[in-house]
Design a protein around this motif. Structure first.
Motif, PDB file in Angstrom:
ATOM      1  N   VAL A 160     -13.804   2.832   6.694  1.00 12.18           N
ATOM      2  CA  VAL A 160     -13.559   1.934   5.712  1.00 12.18           C
ATOM      3  C   VAL A 160     -14.827   1.835   5.144  1.00 12.18           C
ATOM      4  CG1 VAL A 160     -12.152   0.792   6.977  1.00 12.18           C
ATOM      5  CG2 VAL A 160     -14.843  -0.005   6.896  1.00 12.18           C
ATOM      6  N   GLY A 207      -7.968  -3.249  -4.357  1.00 12.74           N
ATOM      7  CA  GLY A 207      -6.593  -2.341  -3.295  1.00 12.74           C
ATOM      8  C   GLY A 207      -7.226  -1.884  -2.185  1.00 12.74           C
ATOM      9  N   TYR A 208      -6.571  -1.394  -0.865  1.00 11.80           N
ATOM     10  CA  TYR A 208      -6.478  -0.302  -0.205  1.00 11.80           C
ATOM     11  C   TYR A 208      -7.694   0.415   0.116  1.00 11.80           C
ATOM     12  CZ  TYR A 208      -2.830  -4.094   1.402  1.00 11.80           C
ATOM     13  OH  TYR A 208      -1.599  -4.395   1.742  1.00 11.80           O
ATOM     14  N   THR A 209      -8.231   0.465   1.714  1.00  9.00           N
ATOM     15  CA  THR A 209      -9.666   1.402   1.324  1.00  9.00           C
ATOM     16  C   THR A 209      -8.747   2.648   1.087  1.00  9.00           C
ATOM     17  OG1 THR A 209      -9.801   0.303   3.561  1.00  9.00           O
ATOM     18  CG2 THR A 209     -10.816   2.652   3.322  1.00  9.00           C
ATOM     19  N   ASN A 264       1.002  -1.466   0.109  1.00  9.64           N
ATOM     20  CA  ASN A 264       0.585  -0.015   0.329  1.00  9.64           C
ATOM     21  C   ASN A 264       0.802   0.979   0.178  1.00  9.64           C
ATOM     22  OD1 ASN A 264      -2.538   1.358   0.133  1.00  9.64           O
ATOM     23  ND2 ASN A 264      -2.997   1.199   2.364  1.00  9.64           N
ATOM     24  N   PHE A 323      -8.410  -5.524   3.576  1.00  9.46           N
ATOM     25  CA  PHE A 323      -7.962  -4.471   2.505  1.00  9.46           C
ATOM     26  C   PHE A 323      -8.291  -3.059   3.263  1.00  9.46           C
ATOM     27  CE2 PHE A 323      -9.350  -8.023  -0.417  1.00  9.46           C
ATOM     28  CZ  PHE A 323      -9.273  -7.846  -1.368  1.00  9.46           C
ATOM     29  N   GLU A 324      -8.422  -3.070   3.744  1.00 11.64           N
ATOM     30  CA  GLU A 324      -8.939  -1.972   4.676  1.00 11.64           C
ATOM     31  C   GLU A 324      -8.158  -2.186   6.422  1.00 11.64           C
ATOM     32  OE1 GLU A 324     -12.894  -3.023   5.294  1.00 11.64           O
ATOM     33  OE2 GLU A 324     -12.232  -4.169   7.452  1.00 11.64           O
ATOM     34  N   TYR A 325      -6.767  -2.705   6.367  1.00 13.23           N
ATOM     35  CA  TYR A 325      -5.290  -1.743   7.102  1.00 13.23           C
ATOM     36  C   TYR A 325      -4.866  -0.536   7.304  1.00 13.23           C
ATOM     37  CZ  TYR A 325      -1.072  -2.413   9.343  1.00 13.23           C
ATOM     38  OH  TYR A 325       0.139  -1.821  10.196  1.00 13.23           O
ATOM     39  N   ALA A 354      -2.475   0.456  -4.709  1.00 14.32           N
ATOM     40  CA  ALA A 354      -1.498  -1.183  -4.505  1.00 14.32           C
ATOM     41  C   ALA A 354      -0.656  -1.183  -5.588  1.00 14.32           C
ATOM     42  CB  ALA A 354      -3.033  -1.775  -4.348  1.00 14.32           C
ATOM     43  N   SER A 361      -6.745   1.817   7.837  1.00 11.65           N
ATOM     44  CA  SER A 361      -7.809   2.962   8.006  1.00 11.65           C
ATOM     45  C   SER A 361      -9.013   2.549   8.903  1.00 11.65           C
ATOM     46  CB  SER A 361      -8.582   2.397   6.385  1.00 11.65           C
ATOM     47  OG  SER A 361      -7.656   3.075   5.749  1.00 11.65           O
TER      48      SER A 361
END
Length: 373
Positions: free
Chosen positions: A336, A299-301, A34, A329-331, A52, A333
């Motif tokens: 979300v 990807g992530y948030t 990320n 996918f929320e690491y 990402a 944040s």
């Protein structure tokens, strides 16, 4: 306006210890870095963006290292200079990793929306404040696993599911048929994504099968650049066909593909195509051609948020891509994006992207961190 000139840029390449997934037979669990950019103005106004970078074996630092060399040209500039900065970065001597260009542009738009005290989607146009989503699955074990997984997502409220699968027609198509049969009569749209791994013969045969099954679309059967192949698939079937959206991202390329009749809808991602500045033009191009743009959000948030705001600003996108299961996918944040019981995702609260970041978690998992002043 001098107080809003950018005086600091921070880059975090984050490699969190989360569940890793695959999207095709033979893939190992993928490492998804990320990459987060935070811009700060002299006034204290900030803008953030995240993208990402997905690779096998280990986390990739390429986007972060590219940013190291281009961010000095952003220092001293104003967030209102987005268009000129975008054009300058687009015309550098050597093409750069596209996410680097995208992150700078998105962070500038986040700053502008925060300065205007508006959510980004409202600054961009504000066509709506919610959109239907589809659950975008990882590779699962067998047909029954897909049936069970779709059932769980449907119970949660999803009205659409997209399969990532083995990318082998002899396994993929029976699975699609089994899921369709099991959920016949339900309010449930189905899509198939085969990661550009079919040949033309397999793709045309699969497209005819998916047409008969009533699938909502068939994604990435061939490499994005195979325009003639995509035209042939569409000629031999009725299922809507779209590209992966990672290769042909330039406005002129998309125009050529659309005019050639390669795709049923365009496919891009704001964190890959250069940011909010160019994706707005893609949305307008598609509207002029009478087409939708099915924006990807894997990807992530922060990646999800940038693309969601574009979808909400315009009305020619039908679904938000919701990567599931959620936790990986929320690491990092605090805020979300999740699908509600009616199958919708809603605009994030707050100004700009509207995502509050857990900076302690980001710093703890960073494998590369530097600052440019």
């Amino acid at each position: 306006m001098k107080e809003h000139r950018i005086e600091r840029a921070e880059v975090f390449v984050v490699g969190p210890d989360v569940e890793r997934y695959t999207w095709a037979e033979g893939m190992s669990g993928q490492y998804m870095a990320n990459i987060i950019l935070r811009l700060t103005a002299a006034s204290g106004l900030q803008g953030i963006a995240g993208g990402a970078m997905i690779t096998p074996h280990s986390f990739d630092r390429a986007v972060g290292e590219t940013l190291r060399h281009v961010l000095p040209d952003v220092i001293g500039r104003h967030p209102g200079e987005r268009e000129i900065l975008w054009k300058q970065m687009r015309n550098l001597g050597t093409p750069m990793v596209p996410q680097a260009h995208s992150l700078i542009d998105i962070a500038l738009w986040d700053m502008a929306a925060r300065h205007a005290n508006l959510p980004l989607y409202q600054l961009l146009g504000g066509a709506r404040d919610k959109i239907l989503s589809y659950a975008s699955t990882p590779l699962l074990a067998d047909n029954q696993a897909y049936i069970d997984y779709v059932g769980e997502r449907h119970e949660e409220g999803f009205k659409a599911v997209k399969f990532h699968c083995w990318c082998q027609p002899e396994r993929d198509l029976p699975m699609c048929a089994a899921v369709r049969k099991h959920f016949e009569g339900r309010d449930l749209a189905l899509m198939l994504d085969v990661e550009q791994r079919y040949d033309l013969h397999s793709a045309t045969r699969a497209a005819r099968t998916l047409s008969d099954l009533g699938f909502r679309w068939f994604e990435a059967p061939l490499v994005d650049t195979d325009i003639e192949g995509y035209r042939e698939i569409r000629r031999q079937s009725t299922v809507p066909v779209i590209a992966a959206g990672n290769t042909w991202t330039d406005l002129q390329m998309l125009l050529q593909g659309a005019r050639a009749g390669a795709w049923s809808a365009l496919r891009v991602d704001a964190t890959i195509c250069g940011g909010i500045t160019p994706i707005r033009k893609v949305m307008g191009l598609a509207e002029a051609l009478g087409m939708d743009v099915e924006i990807q959000c894997w990807g992530y948030t922060l990646t999800q948020a940038a693309n969601l705001h574009v979808m909400l600003a315009f009305d020619n996108c039908t679904y938000f891509e919701q990567p599931v299961p959620y936790p990986a996918f929320e690491y990092g944040s605090h805020d979300v994006i999740r699908t509600d019981k009616q199958g919708y995702v809603h605009a994030p609260n707050g100004q700009g992207l509207g995502i509050a970041i857990d900076w302690k978690a980001i710093e703890a998992a960073s494998i590369l961190h530097f600052e440019i002043r």
